[in-house]
Scaffold this active site. Structure first.
Site, mmCIF file in Angstrom:
data_model
loop_
_atom_site.group_PDB
_atom_site.id
_atom_site.type_symbol
_atom_site.label_atom_id
_atom_site.label_comp_id
_atom_site.label_asym_id
_atom_site.label_seq_id
_atom_site.Cartn_x
_atom_site.Cartn_y
_atom_site.Cartn_z
ATOM 1 N N ASP A 1 1.611 6.500 5.659
ATOM 2 C CA ASP A 1 0.245 7.228 5.427
ATOM 3 C C ASP A 1 0.084 7.899 6.587
ATOM 4 O O ASP A 1 0.072 7.427 7.716
ATOM 5 C CB ASP A 1 -0.956 6.192 5.021
ATOM 6 C CG ASP A 1 -0.844 5.719 3.730
ATOM 7 O OD1 ASP A 1 0.015 6.118 2.884
ATOM 8 O OD2 ASP A 1 -1.817 5.229 3.350
ATOM 9 N N ASP B 1 0.815 -1.209 0.027
ATOM 10 C CA ASP B 1 0.172 -0.075 -0.009
ATOM 11 C C ASP B 1 0.973 1.283 -0.112
ATOM 12 O O ASP B 1 1.514 1.434 -0.793
ATOM 13 C CB ASP B 1 -0.967 0.106 1.113
ATOM 14 C CG ASP B 1 -1.930 1.028 1.128
ATOM 15 O OD1 ASP B 1 -2.213 1.740 -0.182
ATOM 16 O OD2 ASP B 1 -2.775 1.005 2.187
ATOM 17 N N ARG C 1 2.318 10.485 -5.554
ATOM 18 C CA ARG C 1 1.983 10.627 -4.058
ATOM 19 C C ARG C 1 3.396 10.991 -3.297
ATOM 20 O O ARG C 1 3.618 10.440 -2.493
ATOM 21 C CB ARG C 1 1.204 9.406 -3.264
ATOM 22 C CG ARG C 1 -0.104 9.318 -4.073
ATOM 23 C CD ARG C 1 -0.835 8.218 -3.275
ATOM 24 N NE ARG C 1 -2.151 8.081 -3.814
ATOM 25 C CZ ARG C 1 -2.871 7.177 -3.223
ATOM 26 N NH1 ARG C 1 -2.773 6.470 -2.086
ATOM 27 N NH2 ARG C 1 -4.112 6.915 -3.894
#
Length: 330
Positions: free
Chosen positions: A148, A144, A199
């Site tokens: 985060d 993933d 990102r």
């Protein structure tokens, strides 16, 4: 010659505490706790990192072993902890760290590689965590994200980290319905994003200050501002590969708004190389203005982007062979 901030933090074990720049500057980690030594690479049990992290109260965690720790589940890190990898070379694989409802955490000089499974991040900061500093860590190849930061977590600095071999690098604000993420504030500086696809970061709602980072060879975009995001990009180096679009803007509707919006990016002093697009065609597409970092902190160590800075960031980011330090804490 390019210089790096907080150059003196390796003088003693705990000199790093409170030396972060930016939004995470109040993170002191386990400064006021005992020294806790990891003596085994086992996933759990006496002497393991997991055992050290679950101890109640503050703790300054160090290692007397090098190698790979294979995590079978996320490793939860409590408040007032420092995970200090200086002096050894320790890699976490399988899963990652979870910083859940905690404060005052420092993670320094660790490697994260090969995280497997749905929703597995290298470091997952959620929910409602604050005063976090992630420093000189290496990240690659998770299923993933690499880092985060979501669900109301704020006042975080990511510095001198190395990111490579990955797709969705850093997500800050996970969903347009998470309107509580308007509180998010993150500083990212002196990091090297080496061929990560996208990102670097992607932001919803919050405020991010980017300075003196080197981002090259992305595959979709370098930096993305989505719903209500404010990004201040200052004196970074953006070096394009095949894809030239540096800044992206995604329009979404906040959960408590009628109209959809994108975010806003301000670029000041950035260096764009190899055809990287410097224009902010959609900068006025987002509503509102961009914050200025000086509204929140007075100083930060920054220089004009240059070839010298680019060279330094290629060798001085991520895990470093720092010698074992003495602990003078009484």
């Amino acid at each position: 010659m390019a210089s790096l901030p907080y150059a003196d933090v390796d003088s003693t074990q705990r000199a790093i505490a409170g030396q972060a720049e930016g939004f995470g500057r109040f993170a002191v980690g386990g400064l006021h706790g005992p020294l806790v030594t990891v003596t085994t690479l086992s996933d759990d049990g006496p002497g393991s990192l997991r055992d050290a992290c679950r101890n109640p109260g503050p703790g300054w965690i160090v290692f007397k072993v090098s190698g790979t720790i294979r995590l079978s589940t996320y490793l939860s890190v409590g408040s007032h902890k420092t995970i200090d990898g200086r002096g050894e070379r320790v890699k976490l694989t399988g899963k990652g760290l979870r910083l859940k409802e905690c404060e005052n955490v420092i993670v320094c000089n660790m490697e994260f590689e090969g995280g497997r499974g749905h929703d597995v991040d290298g470091i997952q900061v959620k929910p409602n965590s604050k005063h976090i500093w992630i420093d000189r860590c290496s990240f690659k190849d998770y299923d993933d994200g690499l880092i985060d930061i979501t669900r109301g977590s704020t006042d975080i600095t990511v510095s001198r980290c190395y990111f490579t071999q990955h797709d969705k690098t850093m997500l800050i604000g996970a969903d347009p319905t998470h309107v509580g993420d308007r509180c998010i504030r993150v500083t990212i500086h002196h990091c090297f994003f080496d061929g990560t696809r996208q990102r670097q970061p992607r932001l919803r709602f919050g405020k991010v200050h980017l300075y003196n980072n080197y981002t090259r060879n992305w595959d979709i975009y370098a930096v993305c501002a989505s719903v209500e995001a404010q990004i201040y990009s200052q004196c970074n180096i953006y070096e394009a590969g095949k894809k030239k679009k540096t800044f992206e803007f995604y329009t979404e509707k906040a959960g408590d708004r009628e109209e959809a919006s994108s975010g806003v990016i301000r670029s000041e002093g950035d260096l764009f190389l190899n055809g990287a697009q410097s224009c902010l065609l959609a900068t006025s597409g987002g509503e509102g203005s961009v914050f200025h970092p000086s509204e929140y902190y007075k100083t930060w160590t920054m220089e004009a982007p240059s070839d010298s800075l680019k060279q330094v960031l290629q060798v001085c980011t991520g895990w470093q062979p720092v010698p074992r330090l003495l602990d003078h804490h009484k």
